[in-house]
Design a protein around this motif. Sequence first.
Motif, short mmCIF file in Angstrom:
data_model
loop_
_atom_site.label_atom_id
_atom_site.label_comp_id
_atom_site.label_asym_id
_atom_site.label_seq_id
_atom_site.Cartn_x
_atom_site.Cartn_y
_atom_site.Cartn_z
N ALA A 1 0.85 -1.20 0.00
CA ALA A 1 0.00 0.00 0.00
C ALA A 1 0.88 1.25 0.00
O ALA A 1 2.06 1.19 0.36
CB ALA A 1 -0.90 0.01 1.23
N GLY A 2 0.30 2.35 -0.43
CA GLY A 2 1.00 3.63 -0.39
C GLY A 2 0.35 4.55 0.62
O GLY A 2 -0.82 4.37 0.98
N HIS A 3 1.09 5.56 1.04
CA HIS A 3 0.59 6.47 2.09
C HIS A 3 1.03 7.89 1.75
O HIS A 3 2.23 8.18 1.71
CB HIS A 3 1.19 6.05 3.43
N SER A 4 0.09 8.75 1.45
CA SER A 4 0.41 10.14 1.09
C SER A 4 -0.08 11.11 2.15
O SER A 4 -1.13 10.88 2.79
CB SER A 4 -0.26 10.52 -0.23
N ALA A 5 0.64 12.20 2.30
CA ALA A 5 0.21 13.27 3.21
C ALA A 5 -0.77 14.19 2.48
O ALA A 5 -0.65 14.41 1.27
CB ALA A 5 1.42 14.07 3.68
N LEU A 6 -1.72 14.70 3.21
CA LEU A 6 -2.63 15.71 2.65
C LEU A 6 -2.24 17.09 3.18
O LEU A 6 -1.29 17.23 3.95
CB LEU A 6 -4.07 15.36 2.98
N ALA A 7 -2.99 18.08 2.75
CA ALA A 7 -2.63 19.47 3.08
C ALA A 7 -2.53 19.65 4.60
O ALA A 7 -3.47 19.32 5.32
CB ALA A 7 -3.66 20.42 2.51
N LEU B 1 3.99 12.35 8.89
CA LEU B 1 3.72 10.92 8.80
C LEU B 1 5.08 10.21 8.83
O LEU B 1 6.11 10.83 8.58
CB LEU B 1 2.99 10.60 7.50
N PRO B 2 5.10 8.90 9.13
CA PRO B 2 6.39 8.19 9.08
C PRO B 2 6.94 8.15 7.66
O PRO B 2 6.22 8.42 6.70
CB PRO B 2 6.04 6.79 9.59
N TYR B 3 8.20 7.76 7.53
CA TYR B 3 8.83 7.68 6.21
C TYR B 3 7.97 6.89 5.23
O TYR B 3 7.90 7.19 4.04
CB TYR B 3 10.18 6.97 6.30
N THR B 4 7.39 5.80 5.77
CA THR B 4 6.63 4.90 4.91
C THR B 4 5.67 4.11 5.77
O THR B 4 5.80 4.09 6.99
CB THR B 4 7.58 3.92 4.19
N MET B 5 4.70 3.49 5.13
CA MET B 5 3.85 2.58 5.88
C MET B 5 4.24 1.12 5.59
O MET B 5 3.61 0.19 6.05
CB MET B 5 2.39 2.81 5.53
N ASN B 6 5.31 0.96 4.81
CA ASN B 6 5.74 -0.39 4.42
C ASN B 6 6.63 -0.97 5.52
O ASN B 6 7.76 -0.54 5.71
CB ASN B 6 6.51 -0.30 3.10
N PRO B 7 6.16 -1.97 6.26
CA PRO B 7 6.93 -2.50 7.40
C PRO B 7 8.16 -3.29 6.96
O PRO B 7 9.01 -3.62 7.78
CB PRO B 7 5.93 -3.42 8.10
N LEU B 8 8.25 -3.57 5.67
CA LEU B 8 9.39 -4.36 5.21
C LEU B 8 10.63 -3.52 4.96
O LEU B 8 11.71 -4.04 4.73
CB LEU B 8 9.01 -5.11 3.91
N LEU B 9 10.46 -2.21 4.98
CA LEU B 9 11.61 -1.34 4.76
C LEU B 9 12.25 -1.03 6.11
O LEU B 9 11.60 -0.48 7.01
CB LEU B 9 11.18 -0.04 4.06
N LEU B 10 13.49 -1.38 6.23
CA LEU B 10 14.18 -1.27 7.52
C LEU B 10 15.40 -0.35 7.40
O LEU B 10 16.00 -0.23 6.34
CB LEU B 10 14.68 -2.65 7.98
N SER B 11 15.70 0.27 8.51
CA SER B 11 16.94 1.04 8.60
C SER B 11 17.54 0.72 9.96
O SER B 11 16.88 0.91 10.99
CB SER B 11 16.66 2.54 8.46
N GLY B 12 18.77 0.26 9.96
CA GLY B 12 19.39 -0.16 11.22
C GLY B 12 18.60 -1.28 11.87
O GLY B 12 18.55 -1.39 13.09
N GLY B 13 17.95 -2.06 11.05
CA GLY B 13 17.19 -3.19 11.55
C GLY B 13 15.81 -2.84 12.06
O GLY B 13 15.04 -3.71 12.48
N LEU B 14 15.46 -1.58 12.02
CA LEU B 14 14.17 -1.15 12.55
C LEU B 14 13.25 -0.73 11.40
O LEU B 14 13.70 -0.09 10.44
CB LEU B 14 14.34 0.03 13.51
N PRO B 15 11.98 -1.10 11.51
CA PRO B 15 11.05 -0.74 10.43
C PRO B 15 10.82 0.77 10.37
O PRO B 15 10.71 1.43 11.40
CB PRO B 15 9.77 -1.50 10.78
#
Lengths: 310, 769
Positions: free
Chosen positions: B275-281, B320-334
């Motif tokens: 899924a994708g997640h966009s910010a609104l105004a 909003l967070p960087y992404t809503m995709n839990p599979l994307l990790l940085s430093g092992g953290l989603p």
Amino acid sequence: MTDRSIHYTIAALAALLILAPGRRLAAQEQNGYAGQEACAQCHQNQIESFSQTKMGSLFLKHPENAREQRGCEGCHGQAKLHAESGGEVKTGLITFKKDDPTPVEERNQTCLECHSGGNRTMWAGAAHESRDVACTNCHTLMKQVSERNMLKYATAMETCGQCHAQKKNQMQRFAHMPVREGKMDCNSCHQPHGTATDKLLVANNVNETCYSCHTEKRGPYLWEHAPVAESCSNCHDPHGTNNEKQLVVPRPRLCQRCHDETQHPTRPYVADATNNMGGTNSRFLFSRQCSNCHFNIHGSNHPSGVTFTR
Amino acid sequence: MTRQIRTIAGLLAWIGVFTLMGVSRPLSAQVPFAGGTLSGVIDVGGRAFLGTSNKPGDRAWARFGEYTNMYDGGYLPNAHLRFNSADKIFAEVRAFDIGRSDQQFSFTAYQPNKFTFDVSWNQTPHLYSTTSQLYGGDAQIGTFGLPAVRPTTDPTIYNSNSPYLVNPVANRWDAGRVALKVSPKDGWDVRAEYNRTKKQGNRPMGMSMGSPGSNYREILEPIDQITQSFKISQSIGGKSRYQLLMGYDLSIFSNAVDGVMADNPQAVTGTAPTAGHSALAPENLAHMFNLTGTAAQLPLKTRLVGTVAYSLWKQDQAFLPYTMNPLLLSGGLPLNDVAQLPADARSLEGDQRTLNLQLAATSRPVKGVNVSAKYRRYKTMDETPMKEFPLEVVSDRSIANAPAGTFFERETHPYGRQLGRFDVGLHPTGSPVSFKLGWNWERWNRTETREAPITNEHQPRAAMDLEVTQYAVLRTSFSRSWRRYSEYTPVMTVENPALRRFDQSDRDQNRLDVVSQITPPGPLGFTLTYNLAKNNYQVGQNPNPVYGVSDDQNWGIGGDVSYALTDRGSLFAGYQRERVTWIQRSRFRQAASGTNPIPQLDNTSYDWVSNTEDNIHTANAGLEITLVPDKLELGGLWVYTNAKTQVSTTNPTTPTGGNNAAQNLSAVAGDAWQPVTRKMHRINGSLRYRVASNWSATVTYGFQKLNNSDWRTDGLVPAYIFTGTSTYPATNWNGDLSLGGGLQPYRANYIIVTLGYNIGMTPHALRFR
């Protein structure tokens, strides 16, 4: 010349003028009035329709000061000679008609004597004043034609369209703001009596004018799209266009005025007999074109929205 | 249809009979009321279509009811009441289309030189589409789901799974206003105003998914927004030598929905987003201050006006967070957790300011000479703290890390704009000619985040107004300007370095405007207009040929004619022809890929030149006639527009030098895209019959016809097929899901019948929509 020296020079000149002694306008002589009844003898129809207007009600039924008490002569000037000559002599009268020899400045001064200040504060030097536009080019006082503001025609669009024909016709285009539907009018964005902007906008510039209704576009945003922040009119023509969203050029050509098509090839239409769709790179051409992905093109508040896709 | 024709004929016959029988019906007198007098008009009526074939279908309604409620049924189209009290208090109530979704009300009470009180309410529908189809559900606001297991990758199955029709895609603006102006003493006015606009509904929006195959999905942006503004201002001075205006506005924007989520239509693999997640105004507010002072009656009949306006715009909505995709990790953290954002970059703390300074002087040193000068400076300042991110996520799909030791920083684009203007006007006493000569100078100062930090534009201008006779006026103006940048440094390295952005590029401009108004003695009047604006960007320091816009121009010629029937009304007609063209040059640029290992970014034979041309005809004709004074009025308006937009693209040279013949072929810009055409007829005709001194009946006939052709949306279905090759998966569907909302042509024939009651007020001018 540096910015600072420009500012100092201008400020010094302004101070010099303000401090200089002024000159009062000479008071008008007050004699030769015929009286309202004399006017009514020949101009009963005009007086009848005038009396139905707000201004007529004030002048003819509820006068507050000496000028209003004079009725017709409060604006048209002394009419004793005119009345005594049976209407033949019009010397000294301001008829406000197209063949009135009274200079426009003088005619307008009649109106400004009461209607100065407020929206008329910047009338002097504004676009319309400097081109000798008379108040009566746009306003009619003798009968109620428009719902508001005593305009010469039923709507502001028609009134302004006397000279701004192209803008009037733009309102009829496919993409337009609800002006012809009566939901807003020219005055929603422009103040024809003069403002701080050349285009007589009601706010300080184009964007601030647009933001008064489209506050959701105001930001500030985390990721700004620079030409958006500078002027909405870089991409939109608010008077109306043939393109969706009142864009000045259809997408993707709109965006390609500033961006080349690196990795976003926009091949032209290739006919497809099956469903009238086609083109190898159709997602850049169909539906919302560039905005299919770059939805937040006015600015994004998403940490990953640097290209306005989030 | 025959029945409808008979109905109309019958109505017309009855009106004819009334006309023949009729005598003039003078207005009834105003009614004494509460110590004053009451007058007004109220109309009651309804709209009916002349059969179902003359009513646009549900799917064709989008353009017909774009901003107004055109449905059939009863309503109160107009009400106007005016009360004049004995103590000089006037009050008015106006209302339009009462009981419908586009209704308007206003109430005004005023006492001259004492106070004015206004209350108004205005509802405006915004109808985008009545053909959009949405696949999946949106049970939760701002969340557009799809089945967890995508039904199929076959577009025909997607379409045949019956996406539901979203009718309408629309939102409505409800705008309320309360304003009070009081005049405590002569020359001193104080105003206070409160505005509130609620926008509710939806509108189309797109969301890129990016994987696999760079697909996107079109969904609906939920609109649930409120804008409130409070304004207070005062004006001091009135008719005196010095005047002062000062004001403060507070504007607050609230948005109940901060983001939208939408499932990816494609089946996914690896870390591709489900899924994708966009910010609104984002919610924001603005404080705006302004102060204007004028000094008149200065030496040489000089008047000075100075303005200072300062705004402060704030925005601090949580990111909003960087992404809503839990599979994307940085430093092992989603990365789907806002805690992964830098601690000092979880909201913008946005602080932007604007300053507007202006000083203008007008002077009439001798009779017939008018001199004016103006200096204006507008400046934006961004005081937002620096926001830095170590990474960003592309379309909820992949992570792009900033180079080691650096960050993705927020770029701001503050700018300054200075304008100088000097004009001398000459109008010798008694002369039919007046001249105006002037010079404009404009400088933009931008930051290094833009290509051209400084541009200067000079514009000499001349205008001549010629009063040929007292019945013929010719107004002309001409200006020529040249804009030059100090330096131009491309900031986007992935783009063609020879590209010049049109808003900063060197440019020469010519403008000519001519308006001629001829109103000879007698009933006829003419207005003729001509305007031309031409911009050339292939000038100055720009490379030749320039990439981007090379020139654009628009011209229009038109005329209006009116014929006044003495005291009985007028006939009028007008026509305007306009043409707008944009010529721009670009290049097919493709990065290296597996099958095309040599990047084709600077292959000069891959250039193309595109010409976008709008041709527009607008015609109108109408009449306003009093057939029998105080008894029978006829009004009508016909408006016709015919607009065609054509984009034609060609390669100046045959593409060569690509990896292979196929790539050379794909770089061919080829011939014209299909034109986008819009033809619209609108006719309204009204006959008003004064039945009695208090009563009138009006019959309005309305006709609208739209022929619309737009290849970009016509026939679009949610999962559309494109021709050509595809990498995903083995069909020609590219994974995009659109709403498929094209605008359909329509034809409408309808009548509106109203009965009006008036007391002491002339029925309003016939109003057409």
